[in-house]
Enzyme design. Structure first.
Site, short mmCIF file in Angstrom:
data_model
loop_
_atom_site.label_atom_id
_atom_site.label_comp_id
_atom_site.label_asym_id
_atom_site.label_seq_id
_atom_site.Cartn_x
_atom_site.Cartn_y
_atom_site.Cartn_z
N TYR A 51 -85.19 6.44 -32.76
CA TYR A 51 -84.35 5.31 -32.34
C TYR A 51 -83.63 5.66 -31.03
O TYR A 51 -84.17 6.42 -30.22
CB TYR A 51 -83.36 4.92 -33.45
CG TYR A 51 -84.02 4.58 -34.77
CD1 TYR A 51 -85.01 3.59 -34.83
CD2 TYR A 51 -83.66 5.22 -35.94
CE1 TYR A 51 -85.60 3.25 -36.04
CE2 TYR A 51 -84.25 4.88 -37.15
CZ TYR A 51 -85.23 3.90 -37.19
OH TYR A 51 -85.82 3.58 -38.38
N VAL A 84 -85.55 3.43 -41.74
CA VAL A 84 -84.27 2.94 -42.25
C VAL A 84 -84.06 3.14 -43.75
O VAL A 84 -82.96 2.93 -44.25
CB VAL A 84 -84.01 1.46 -41.91
CG1 VAL A 84 -83.77 1.26 -40.44
CG2 VAL A 84 -85.14 0.58 -42.41
N TYR A 89 -97.35 -6.07 -41.06
CA TYR A 89 -96.27 -5.17 -40.61
C TYR A 89 -95.25 -4.95 -41.74
O TYR A 89 -94.84 -3.83 -42.03
CB TYR A 89 -95.59 -5.76 -39.37
CG TYR A 89 -94.35 -5.01 -38.97
CD1 TYR A 89 -94.43 -3.75 -38.38
CD2 TYR A 89 -93.08 -5.53 -39.22
CE1 TYR A 89 -93.29 -3.03 -38.05
CE2 TYR A 89 -91.94 -4.84 -38.89
CZ TYR A 89 -92.04 -3.59 -38.30
OH TYR A 89 -90.90 -2.89 -37.99
N LYS A 103 -95.06 3.48 -38.54
CA LYS A 103 -95.49 3.11 -37.18
C LYS A 103 -96.34 4.20 -36.54
O LYS A 103 -97.27 3.92 -35.79
CB LYS A 103 -94.25 2.82 -36.31
CG LYS A 103 -93.46 1.60 -36.77
CD LYS A 103 -92.12 1.51 -36.05
CE LYS A 103 -91.32 0.29 -36.52
NZ LYS A 103 -89.94 0.27 -35.99
N SER A 141 -90.13 2.54 -40.96
CA SER A 141 -90.59 2.79 -39.60
C SER A 141 -91.50 4.00 -39.44
O SER A 141 -92.20 4.10 -38.43
CB SER A 141 -89.39 3.00 -38.68
OG SER A 141 -89.21 1.91 -37.85
#
Ligand code: GLU
Length: 344
Positions: free
Chosen positions: A258, A276, A206, A83, A80
């Site tokens: 998160y 993660v 992605y 991103k 992540s």
């Protein structure tokens, strides 16, 4: 750090004091290494093969100094944390207003892979740090074909790290094979007209961006590049336009951790992003980037040791963006401004 003139801060240390910073990182490593809480991410089967003992901490300053301890050269997939950087790329390609029509900037308070809000509210993903928003952002990356787009993306990461970047094919295949939830989100967004018909291409890109291999050292340099208004402090080359640093750091601050983002903002007070595979980056604007890598995760998906290290560093060096130079009146809060004594 920078805010209190009479205090020793990480960015105003002299050459002779550098070993002190190294010693602090060493101390943090020894302090948190014995922690045994947390679980490896297993919903992407390949991630469950990580060693729970891996633990690295690295700090990169905006003038290119690097301090690192532990497994800071252990490769892992960025997940992540990618991103943040793809969001920067989309901002540069489409501009802020156009991007806002496709992806919002509102924190969700929900888990990163929640699908519920997509159907509930605007049909527009809430922010680029949750999976739906990240898939929508990635779908906007331009290129003539999938190979072009992947190369373009890897090139963007290369500017941040200063070296060629590669995909971990086994993690990519593992996520591609099992990523049904992400597929469901992409199809729902297609239904709402938020992404175009090349759904599988967007998902592949992605999954590839999440499978880019980095180590803790790379992440610290990437974080320091954001701290340095978009210029990689080790290469001197620009990775992202300075005008978009504000956008990137704002969403990191409100949405990067998160469904722990609020508590993180309150306690640590720095723009950050977690992944993660166990990485966390935090940015001290105009000063430095922090990266921690340790795979065992808490119930919200954040690295257990990573959170501890960042909380500790923030207290010791008063890194919180809204730290006050004056002590609190209330006896129980009077420990500030000497938070280095707060260690538990
Ligand atoms: N590739 C992961 C997914 O979409 C990223 C998750 C994360 O690191 O938060 O499930």
């Amino acid at each position: 750090m920078g805010k209190k003139k009479d205090r020793k801060t990480l960015e105003n240390v002299s050459e002779s004091e550098m070993p002190a910073i190294q010693a602090i990182l060493q101390e943090l490593y020894l302090k948190y290494q014995p922690l045994s809480e947390g679980k490896l991410a297993s919903y992407i089967p390949e991630l469950a093969k990580a060693n729970p003992d891996w633990f690295g901490i690295c700090i990169a300053t905006v003038d290119g100094q690097i301090y690192e301890v532990g497994n800071s050269d252990q490769l892992f997939t960025i997940q992540s944390i990618s991103k943040v950087f793809v969001y920067g790329m989309a901002l540069e390609e489409h501009g802020r207003e156009a991007l806002l029509t496709k992806v919002g900037v509102e924190p969700t308070g929900d888990p990163f892979d929640s699908i519920i809000r997509l159907d509930d509210y605007s049909k527009r993903p809430e922010n680029p740090m949750v999976n739906a928003g990240a898939i929508a952002t990635t779908s906007l990356i331009k290129g003539n074909n999938p190979t072009d787009r992947l190369n373009y993306l890897l090139d963007m990461f290369r500017h941040y790290t200063g070296h060629d970047m590669f995909i971990d094919m086994s993690v990519f295949v593992s996520e591609r094979t099992t990523g049904h939830r992400n597929r469901a989100m992409a199809h729902l967004m297609r239904h709402f007209g938020m992404i175009d018909e090349k759904i599988d291409d967007a998902l592949d890109l992605y999954f590839q961006q999440c499978s880019v291999m980095v180590n803790c050292h790379d992440l610290a340099v990437m974080a320091a590049t954001l701290a340095n208004r978009g210029v990689n402090p080790c290469t001197g080359k620009r990775a992202v336009a300075a005008c978009y640093i504000r956008d990137i750091l704002s969403v990191m601050y409100t949405c990067g951790m998160y469904n722990f983002a609020g508590e993180w903002a309150y306690k640590v007070g720095l723009p950050a992003k977690s992944g993660v595979s166990g990485g966390i980056i935090a940015i001290v604007p105009n000063q430095l980037g922090i990266a921690v890598f340790s795979p065992p995760l808490d119930s919200r998906g954040n690295s257990v040791r990573g959170i501890k290290v960042c909380e500790d560093l923030s207290r010791r060096f008063e890194l919180h963006m809204f730290d006050s130079p004056t002590a609190c009146e209330h006896p129980s809060d009077r420990l500030s401004p000497h938070p280095q004594h707060l260690d538990t």
